[in-house]
Design a protein around this motif. Structure first.
Motif, PDB file in Angstrom:
ATOM      1  N   MET A   1      -5.869  -2.007 -15.011  1.00  0.00           N
ATOM      2  CA  MET A   1      -6.087  -0.996 -14.014  1.00  0.00           C
ATOM      3  C   MET A   1      -4.945  -1.067 -13.006  1.00  0.00           C
ATOM      4  SD  MET A   1      -8.866  -0.579 -10.907  1.00  0.00           S
ATOM      5  CE  MET A   1     -10.011  -1.695 -11.455  1.00  0.00           C
ATOM      6  N   VAL A   2      -4.186   0.011 -12.894  1.00  0.00           N
ATOM      7  CA  VAL A   2      -3.101   0.106 -11.931  1.00  0.00           C
ATOM      8  C   VAL A   2      -3.383   1.322 -11.071  1.00  0.00           C
ATOM      9  CG1 VAL A   2      -0.630   0.378 -11.645  1.00  0.00           C
ATOM     10  CG2 VAL A   2      -1.496  -0.922 -13.579  1.00  0.00           C
ATOM     11  N   ASN A   3      -3.521   1.113  -9.766  1.00  0.00           N
ATOM     12  CA  ASN A   3      -3.854   2.203  -8.857  1.00  0.00           C
ATOM     13  C   ASN A   3      -2.820   2.340  -7.765  1.00  0.00           C
ATOM     14  OD1 ASN A   3      -6.360   2.933 -10.045  1.00  0.00           O
ATOM     15  ND2 ASN A   3      -7.249   1.103  -9.160  1.00  0.00           N
ATOM     16  N   GLN A   4      -2.488   3.593  -7.453  1.00  0.00           N
ATOM     17  CA  GLN A   4      -1.538   3.899  -6.397  1.00  0.00           C
ATOM     18  C   GLN A   4      -2.177   3.630  -5.039  1.00  0.00           C
ATOM     19  OE1 GLN A   4       1.643   4.976  -7.057  1.00  0.00           O
ATOM     20  NE2 GLN A   4       2.077   4.774  -4.894  1.00  0.00           N
ATOM     21  N   ILE A   5      -1.389   3.134  -4.107  1.00  0.00           N
ATOM     22  CA  ILE A   5      -1.825   2.865  -2.739  1.00  0.00           C
ATOM     23  C   ILE A   5      -1.236   3.951  -1.842  1.00  0.00           C
ATOM     24  CG2 ILE A   5      -1.768   1.200  -0.844  1.00  0.00           C
ATOM     25  CD1 ILE A   5      -3.161   0.091  -3.306  1.00  0.00           C
ATOM     26  N   ASN A   6      -2.036   4.446  -0.896  1.00  0.00           N
ATOM     27  CA  ASN A   6      -1.577   5.550  -0.055  1.00  0.00           C
ATOM     28  C   ASN A   6      -1.113   5.134   1.332  1.00  0.00           C
ATOM     29  OD1 ASN A   6      -2.060   7.528  -2.031  1.00  0.00           O
ATOM     30  ND2 ASN A   6      -4.233   7.425  -1.575  1.00  0.00           N
ATOM     31  N   GLY A   7      -1.398   3.909   1.763  1.00  0.00           N
ATOM     32  CA  GLY A   7      -0.964   3.506   3.096  1.00  0.00           C
ATOM     33  C   GLY A   7      -1.280   2.057   3.384  1.00  0.00           C
ATOM     34  N   LEU A   8      -0.810   1.584   4.525  1.00  0.00           N
ATOM     35  CA  LEU A   8      -1.028   0.192   4.904  1.00  0.00           C
ATOM     36  C   LEU A   8      -2.499  -0.117   5.160  1.00  0.00           C
ATOM     37  CD1 LEU A   8       2.085  -0.348   7.182  1.00  0.00           C
ATOM     38  CD2 LEU A   8       1.726  -1.246   4.889  1.00  0.00           C
ATOM     39  N   GLU A  26       1.219  -5.024  -5.539  1.00  0.00           N
ATOM     40  CA  GLU A  26       2.621  -5.275  -5.855  1.00  0.00           C
ATOM     41  C   GLU A  26       3.410  -3.980  -5.660  1.00  0.00           C
ATOM     42  OE1 GLU A  26       4.821  -7.689  -9.300  1.00  0.00           O
ATOM     43  OE2 GLU A  26       3.786  -5.914 -10.036  1.00  0.00           O
ATOM     44  N   ALA A  27       4.519  -4.097  -4.948  1.00  0.00           N
ATOM     45  CA  ALA A  27       5.397  -2.946  -4.728  1.00  0.00           C
ATOM     46  C   ALA A  27       6.577  -3.043  -5.692  1.00  0.00           C
ATOM     47  CB  ALA A  27       5.909  -2.932  -3.295  1.00  0.00           C
ATOM     48  N   GLU A  28       7.008  -1.900  -6.188  1.00  0.00           N
ATOM     49  CA  GLU A  28       8.168  -1.901  -7.075  1.00  0.00           C
ATOM     50  C   GLU A  28       9.369  -2.502  -6.343  1.00  0.00           C
ATOM     51  OE1 GLU A  28      10.655   1.587  -9.027  1.00  0.00           O
ATOM     52  OE2 GLU A  28       8.609   1.434  -9.830  1.00  0.00           O
ATOM     53  N   SER A  29       9.521  -2.131  -5.073  1.00  0.00           N
ATOM     54  CA  SER A  29      10.537  -2.767  -4.238  1.00  0.00           C
ATOM     55  C   SER A  29      10.141  -2.625  -2.774  1.00  0.00           C
ATOM     56  CB  SER A  29      11.927  -2.174  -4.473  1.00  0.00           C
ATOM     57  OG  SER A  29      11.998  -0.866  -3.998  1.00  0.00           O
ATOM     58  N   TYR A  38      13.742  -6.432  -1.952  1.00  0.00           N
ATOM     59  CA  TYR A  38      12.975  -7.404  -2.729  1.00  0.00           C
ATOM     60  C   TYR A  38      12.217  -6.654  -3.823  1.00  0.00           C
ATOM     61  CZ  TYR A  38      14.006 -10.349   1.252  1.00  0.00           C
ATOM     62  OH  TYR A  38      14.654 -11.038   2.242  1.00  0.00           O
ATOM     63  N   LYS A  39      12.584  -6.904  -5.067  1.00  0.00           N
ATOM     64  CA  LYS A  39      11.914  -6.277  -6.210  1.00  0.00           C
ATOM     65  C   LYS A  39      10.584  -6.976  -6.459  1.00  0.00           C
ATOM     66  CE  LYS A  39      15.216  -3.454  -7.513  1.00  0.00           C
ATOM     67  NZ  LYS A  39      15.062  -2.038  -7.356  1.00  0.00           N
ATOM     68  N   HIS A  40       9.597  -6.211  -6.851  1.00  0.00           N
ATOM     69  CA  HIS A  40       8.265  -6.707  -7.218  1.00  0.00           C
ATOM     70  C   HIS A  40       7.663  -7.618  -6.145  1.00  0.00           C
ATOM     71  CE1 HIS A  40       9.112  -4.909 -11.034  1.00  0.00           C
ATOM     72  NE2 HIS A  40      10.156  -5.694 -11.213  1.00  0.00           N
ATOM     73  N   LEU A  76       8.605   0.782   1.427  1.00  0.00           N
ATOM     74  CA  LEU A  76       7.693   0.095   0.513  1.00  0.00           C
ATOM     75  C   LEU A  76       7.514   1.051  -0.659  1.00  0.00           C
ATOM     76  CD1 LEU A  76       5.991  -2.477   0.281  1.00  0.00           C
ATOM     77  CD2 LEU A  76       4.138  -1.253   1.382  1.00  0.00           C
ATOM     78  N   GLN A  77       8.270   0.803  -1.734  1.00  0.00           N
ATOM     79  CA  GLN A  77       8.313   1.749  -2.837  1.00  0.00           C
ATOM     80  C   GLN A  77       7.250   1.460  -3.893  1.00  0.00           C
ATOM     81  OE1 GLN A  77      11.985   1.713  -5.009  1.00  0.00           O
ATOM     82  NE2 GLN A  77      11.658   3.751  -5.841  1.00  0.00           N
ATOM     83  N   LYS A  78       6.436   2.445  -4.185  1.00  0.00           N
ATOM     84  CA  LYS A  78       5.394   2.419  -5.209  1.00  0.00           C
ATOM     85  C   LYS A  78       4.482   1.192  -5.140  1.00  0.00           C
ATOM     86  CE  LYS A  78       7.985   5.184  -8.508  1.00  0.00           C
ATOM     87  NZ  LYS A  78       8.579   5.204  -9.852  1.00  0.00           N
ATOM     88  N   PRO A  79       3.801   0.999  -4.014  1.00  0.00           N
ATOM     89  CA  PRO A  79       2.824  -0.112  -3.985  1.00  0.00           C
ATOM     90  C   PRO A  79       1.629   0.240  -4.851  1.00  0.00           C
ATOM     91  CG  PRO A  79       2.680   1.165  -1.983  1.00  0.00           C
ATOM     92  CD  PRO A  79       3.818   1.738  -2.767  1.00  0.00           C
ATOM     93  N   LYS A  80       1.205  -0.714  -5.687  1.00  0.00           N
ATOM     94  CA  LYS A  80       0.086  -0.471  -6.594  1.00  0.00           C
ATOM     95  C   LYS A  80      -0.843  -1.671  -6.624  1.00  0.00           C
ATOM     96  CE  LYS A  80       2.572   2.656  -9.557  1.00  0.00           C
ATOM     97  NZ  LYS A  80       3.192   2.895 -10.834  1.00  0.00           N
ATOM     98  N   PHE A  81      -2.117  -1.383  -6.775  1.00  0.00           N
ATOM     99  CA  PHE A  81      -3.104  -2.434  -6.990  1.00  0.00           C
ATOM    100  C   PHE A  81      -3.069  -2.773  -8.478  1.00  0.00           C
ATOM    101  CE2 PHE A  81      -7.325  -3.650  -8.434  1.00  0.00           C
ATOM    102  CZ  PHE A  81      -7.537  -4.755  -7.647  1.00  0.00           C
ATOM    103  N   LYS A  82      -2.876  -4.063  -8.782  1.00  0.00           N
ATOM    104  CA  LYS A  82      -2.806  -4.504 -10.174  1.00  0.00           C
ATOM    105  C   LYS A  82      -3.643  -5.757 -10.364  1.00  0.00           C
ATOM    106  CE  LYS A  82       1.982  -3.081 -11.018  1.00  0.00           C
ATOM    107  NZ  LYS A  82       3.284  -3.573 -11.490  1.00  0.00           N
ATOM    108  N   ARG A  83      -4.118  -5.944 -11.563  1.00  0.00           N
ATOM    109  CA  ARG A  83      -4.740  -7.208 -11.937  1.00  0.00           C
ATOM    110  C   ARG A  83      -3.632  -8.256 -12.006  1.00  0.00           C
ATOM    111  NH1 ARG A  83      -9.597  -6.467 -10.612  1.00  0.00           N
ATOM    112  NH2 ARG A  83     -10.581  -4.691 -11.566  1.00  0.00           N
TER     113      ARG A  83
END
Length: 154
Positions: A1-8, A26-29, A38-40, A76-83
């Protein structure tokens, strides 16, 4: 499950409920105002004063823990909730997997011989979070996933 984050504020809510939902952000960068990238980067902490966010904690791929004032954050580029098992930041993934595996072992020791519903739900959540492959070599999962409904036709 990977979900997009909309804000802090979303990140803060996910971090507060980490034990209930597992995973990490985890943010892409992540780029600072000084230009450092800083990547990942894995967001580990968001500090609030009332309803205002004033600092952000994260872990880099080199396993550096950093805390920055929110005014130092540029992008904060493409922060996502990940397992945990889906993460790209291998340093954080390894540390968090070990931590959760240790907790799961202790949880299984305490609940040995018990099929308490709360224990089973928490154990399944941890296994889903860190991945069955990481758990199966360390813990007997028959306690958590009983094979009562297996029939042999011969």
């Amino acid at each position: 499950m990977v979900n997009q984050i909309n804000g802090l504020k979303d990140i803060y809510k996910l971090l507060v409920n980490e034990r209930k939902i597992g995973g990490a952000i985890e943010a892409e960068s992540l780029r600072l105002r000084t230009g450092e990238v800083y990547k990942h980067a894995v967001i580990t902490h968001v500090d609030l004063l009332g309803s205002a966010i004033y600092s952000l904690g994260f872990v880099t791929e080199d396993q550096e823990n950093m805390i920055i004032n929110i005014s130092e954050l540029s992008l904060l580029q493409k922060p996502k909730f990940k397992r945990i098992c889906e993460m790209n930041n291998q340093a954080y993934k390894l540390v968090k997997t070990k931590e959760k595996l240790k907790y799961l072992k202790r949880l299984c020791d305490i609940n040995l011989g018990s099929s308490n519903v709360i224990f089973l739900e928490e154990a399944k959540l941890i296994i889903e979070d860190i991945g069955f492959a990481a758990v199966s070599s360390e813990i007997d999962t028959n306690l958590i996933f009983p094979k009562d409904n297996v029939y042999s036709i011969a």
